[in-house]
Write a protein that holds these residues in place. Structure first.
Motif, short mmCIF file in Angstrom:
data_model
loop_
_atom_site.label_atom_id
_atom_site.label_comp_id
_atom_site.label_asym_id
_atom_site.label_seq_id
_atom_site.Cartn_x
_atom_site.Cartn_y
_atom_site.Cartn_z
N VAL A 30 -8.17 17.42 -8.86
CA VAL A 30 -7.92 18.29 -10.00
C VAL A 30 -6.46 18.73 -9.96
N ASN A 32 -3.07 20.47 -12.35
CA ASN A 32 -2.64 21.19 -13.55
C ASN A 32 -1.39 20.58 -14.16
N ARG A 35 0.16 14.61 -13.75
CA ARG A 35 -1.03 13.76 -13.62
C ARG A 35 -0.70 12.36 -13.15
N ILE A 61 -8.46 14.95 -12.83
CA ILE A 61 -8.97 15.86 -13.83
C ILE A 61 -7.94 16.95 -14.09
N GLU A 62 -7.59 17.13 -15.36
CA GLU A 62 -6.62 18.17 -15.72
C GLU A 62 -7.35 19.50 -15.91
N ASP A 63 -7.06 20.43 -15.03
CA ASP A 63 -7.69 21.75 -15.10
C ASP A 63 -6.86 22.71 -14.27
N PHE A 66 -9.52 24.35 -9.61
CA PHE A 66 -10.12 23.22 -8.91
C PHE A 66 -11.64 23.28 -8.98
N GLY A 69 -12.94 22.36 -12.42
CA GLY A 69 -12.81 20.92 -12.63
C GLY A 69 -13.83 20.12 -11.84
#
Length: 252
Positions: A30, A32, A35, A61-63, A66, A69
């Motif tokens: 995860v 932020n 990416r 995963i973009e979140d 953690f 996500g």
């Protein structure tokens, strides 16, 4: 889940040994920001497994959070065509991630995933990668996944599987030997499997336990992180803690 693919490499060989030859691995992290860079590091981390013909898939995963996500990934994967059956987590000496691990385990259990938590010995790691101690409790229903993982390790390591438990007196010792013999027959364990009933409580028993390269225990609820860390110190060995999803069977 991989918190930082740039430094998370220690358990890869162990993951290979519980996956090879017919399993598959889905790894995710995860992030932020950054990416593309994170995805590059994640693919580089997993490349050795791909080169050994293990089916590996991964995602970033973009979140911002953690845990959020990770929970989203678990929920999505459970409705996919190829549903995972185990979530693999690691515990280190630092306890700052303990609450996050407990939350992920709770989510995994709610979604009927088996759970494995590895605490790898910082110096010994997995020794010669040969022998496995599988610790059992007579009335525990939580043993199917642990047996299946132990069998897979024994197959890939080519070593010895020890069934280990404790007893306080002669009567209990005889009963535990009968229990292990019955379980060994039902689960069709290798003929060279050895049974060990050790006297005393856990801390006393480990003084006479058979030497092994990994110890496998059941995972309690709630998770006892102090015990997970102490077990590695007491056994001087990497330890894997396992919880069934309720859907495994070592008897099929």
């Amino acid at each position: 889940p991989v918190d930082d693919p740039k430094v998370w490499a220690g358990p890869l060989l162990f993951i290979r040994d519980i996956t090879h030859p017919s399993g598959s691995l889905f790894a995710f992290t995860v992030s932020n920001n950054g990416r593309e860079e994170t995805e590059k590091h994640l693919n580089k981390l997993l490349e050795p497994l791909k080169n050994q013909n293990i089916f590996v898939n991964c995602a970033v995963i973009e979140d911002k959070d953690f845990i959020h996500g990770a929970k989203s990934v678990i929920q999505v994967l459970r409705v996919g065509a190829f549903q995972p059956n185990i979530i693999f987590l690691t515990v280190g000496l630092d306890n700052s991630n303990d609450e996050a691990i407990q939350q992920i385990v709770t989510e995994a259990t709610a979604n009927k995933l088996g759970v494995t938590i590895l605490h790898q010995h910082p110096r010994v790691a997995f020794g010669m990668q040969k022998d496995i101690n599988l610790w059992l409790r007579e009335k525990s229903p939580n043993w199917h996944l642990a047996v299946l993982i132990a069998l897979h390790l024994q197959l890939n390591w080519g070593g010895r599987l020890n069934l280990v438990t404790t007893a306080l007196d002669d009567k209990e010792e005889r009963r535990m030997y009968r229990y292990m013999e019955k379980l060994s027959d039902m689960a069709r364990l290798p003929s060279m499997t050895e049974f060990h009933v050790l006297r005393g409580n856990f801390q006393e028993a480990i003084q006479t336990m058979p030497k092994a390269d990994v110890n496998i225990f059941g995972l309690a609820e709630p998770i006892s992180f102090p015990f997970i860390r102490q077990a590695v110190e007491w056994t001087n060995c990497s330890c894997l803690f396992v919880r069934d999803s309720g859907q495994e069977s070592a008897l099929v």
